[in-house]
Scaffold this motif. Sequence first.
Motif, PDB file in Angstrom:
ATOM      1  N   ARG A 208     -10.590   8.070  79.772  1.00 21.70           N
ATOM      2  CA  ARG A 208     -10.449   6.632  80.036  1.00 21.70           C
ATOM      3  C   ARG A 208     -11.440   5.810  79.223  1.00 21.70           C
ATOM      4  O   ARG A 208     -11.226   4.627  79.003  1.00 21.70           O
ATOM      5  CB  ARG A 208     -10.652   6.346  81.518  1.00 21.70           C
ATOM      6  CG  ARG A 208      -9.487   6.778  82.369  1.00 21.70           C
ATOM      7  CD  ARG A 208      -9.631   6.301  83.799  1.00 21.70           C
ATOM      8  NE  ARG A 208      -8.679   6.987  84.647  1.00 21.70           N
ATOM      9  CZ  ARG A 208      -9.000   7.843  85.613  1.00 21.70           C
ATOM     10  NH1 ARG A 208     -10.273   8.091  85.880  1.00 21.70           N
ATOM     11  NH2 ARG A 208      -8.060   8.431  86.318  1.00 21.70           N
ATOM     12  N   LYS A 209     -12.523   6.422  78.774  1.00 23.14           N
ATOM     13  CA  LYS A 209     -13.545   5.706  78.006  1.00 23.14           C
ATOM     14  C   LYS A 209     -13.154   5.555  76.530  1.00 23.14           C
ATOM     15  O   LYS A 209     -13.805   4.818  75.803  1.00 23.14           O
ATOM     16  CB  LYS A 209     -14.882   6.447  78.081  1.00 23.14           C
ATOM     17  CG  LYS A 209     -15.464   6.504  79.475  1.00 23.14           C
ATOM     18  CD  LYS A 209     -16.757   7.293  79.471  1.00 23.14           C
ATOM     19  CE  LYS A 209     -17.303   7.481  80.863  1.00 23.14           C
ATOM     20  NZ  LYS A 209     -18.519   8.290  80.845  1.00 23.14           N
ATOM     21  N   ILE A 210     -12.109   6.245  76.094  1.00 21.26           N
ATOM     22  CA  ILE A 210     -11.708   6.210  74.690  1.00 21.26           C
ATOM     23  C   ILE A 210     -11.124   4.846  74.352  1.00 21.26           C
ATOM     24  O   ILE A 210     -10.338   4.294  75.110  1.00 21.26           O
ATOM     25  CB  ILE A 210     -10.670   7.310  74.391  1.00 21.26           C
ATOM     26  CG1 ILE A 210     -11.286   8.689  74.618  1.00 21.26           C
ATOM     27  CG2 ILE A 210     -10.127   7.189  72.974  1.00 21.26           C
ATOM     28  CD1 ILE A 210     -10.303   9.824  74.531  1.00 21.26           C
ATOM     29  N   THR A 211     -11.509   4.322  73.205  1.00 19.51           N
ATOM     30  CA  THR A 211     -10.935   3.075  72.719  1.00 19.51           C
ATOM     31  C   THR A 211      -9.813   3.428  71.754  1.00 19.51           C
ATOM     32  O   THR A 211     -10.058   3.924  70.661  1.00 19.51           O
ATOM     33  CB  THR A 211     -12.008   2.239  71.982  1.00 19.51           C
ATOM     34  OG1 THR A 211     -13.110   2.033  72.861  1.00 19.51           O
ATOM     35  CG2 THR A 211     -11.436   0.914  71.533  1.00 19.51           C
ATOM     36  N   TRP A 212      -8.587   3.165  72.171  1.00 19.72           N
ATOM     37  CA  TRP A 212      -7.428   3.503  71.359  1.00 19.72           C
ATOM     38  C   TRP A 212      -7.119   2.350  70.427  1.00 19.72           C
ATOM     39  O   TRP A 212      -7.301   1.189  70.756  1.00 19.72           O
ATOM     40  CB  TRP A 212      -6.224   3.792  72.251  1.00 19.72           C
ATOM     41  CG  TRP A 212      -6.441   4.965  73.141  1.00 19.72           C
ATOM     42  CD1 TRP A 212      -6.814   4.949  74.447  1.00 19.72           C
ATOM     43  CD2 TRP A 212      -6.348   6.338  72.780  1.00 19.72           C
ATOM     44  NE1 TRP A 212      -6.940   6.219  74.928  1.00 19.72           N
ATOM     45  CE2 TRP A 212      -6.661   7.095  73.933  1.00 19.72           C
ATOM     46  CE3 TRP A 212      -6.022   7.000  71.605  1.00 19.72           C
ATOM     47  CZ2 TRP A 212      -6.648   8.485  73.931  1.00 19.72           C
ATOM     48  CZ3 TRP A 212      -6.015   8.389  71.619  1.00 19.72           C
ATOM     49  CH2 TRP A 212      -6.323   9.111  72.754  1.00 19.72           C
ATOM     50  N   THR A 213      -6.604   2.677  69.242  1.00 19.62           N
ATOM     51  CA  THR A 213      -6.229   1.642  68.292  1.00 19.62           C
ATOM     52  C   THR A 213      -4.909   1.016  68.720  1.00 19.62           C
ATOM     53  O   THR A 213      -4.081   1.660  69.368  1.00 19.62           O
ATOM     54  CB  THR A 213      -6.065   2.218  66.875  1.00 19.62           C
ATOM     55  OG1 THR A 213      -5.085   3.251  66.922  1.00 19.62           O
ATOM     56  CG2 THR A 213      -7.362   2.778  66.358  1.00 19.62           C
ATOM     57  N   SER A 214      -4.714  -0.224  68.316  1.00 16.47           N
ATOM     58  CA  SER A 214      -3.463  -0.907  68.642  1.00 16.47           C
ATOM     59  C   SER A 214      -2.366  -0.441  67.688  1.00 16.47           C
ATOM     60  O   SER A 214      -2.626   0.195  66.665  1.00 16.47           O
ATOM     61  CB  SER A 214      -3.646  -2.418  68.536  1.00 16.47           C
ATOM     62  OG  SER A 214      -3.837  -2.780  67.187  1.00 16.47           O
TER      63      SER A 214
ATOM     64  N   GLU B  93      -3.005  -1.970  64.216  1.00 14.96           N
ATOM     65  CA  GLU B  93      -4.052  -1.283  63.448  1.00 14.96           C
ATOM     66  C   GLU B  93      -3.541   0.052  62.897  1.00 14.96           C
ATOM     67  O   GLU B  93      -3.837   0.406  61.753  1.00 14.96           O
ATOM     68  CB  GLU B  93      -5.280  -1.038  64.327  1.00 14.96           C
ATOM     69  CG  GLU B  93      -6.043  -2.287  64.684  1.00 14.96           C
ATOM     70  CD  GLU B  93      -7.127  -2.022  65.713  1.00 14.96           C
ATOM     71  OE1 GLU B  93      -8.175  -2.659  65.613  1.00 14.96           O
ATOM     72  OE2 GLU B  93      -6.913  -1.175  66.609  1.00 14.96           O
TER      73      GLU B  93
END
Length: 100
Positions: A53-59, A62
């Motif tokens: 859940r802490k992962i920042t996924w790219t849009s 992007e």
Amino acid sequence: MAKKPPSTPTVDSARKGAVAPVAAARAAGSEAVTPKKRTSPAKFFSEVRQEARKITWTSRKETWITTVMVFIMVVVACAFFYIVDGGLGFAVNSLINIGR
């Protein structure tokens, strides 16, 4: 005031000359050293989900832009190597044909 020398670590009897991990940690100054407890599979997967859940996924935008940039760089690299290969091939053929 004289410093007290650290206590001598104990030697593990199964491995001659090897220092027992707990004794070595105590000698290094760690007071409460306990072996790690095993984690249940349910707790492990729960912790994995928390970390995911802490992962920042790219849009999507992007990702699309990055993909297009990769393809552009592949085309540029192909053109570069095609030109260099053609030039070197021409030079080698010219050198070979000079001797005839």
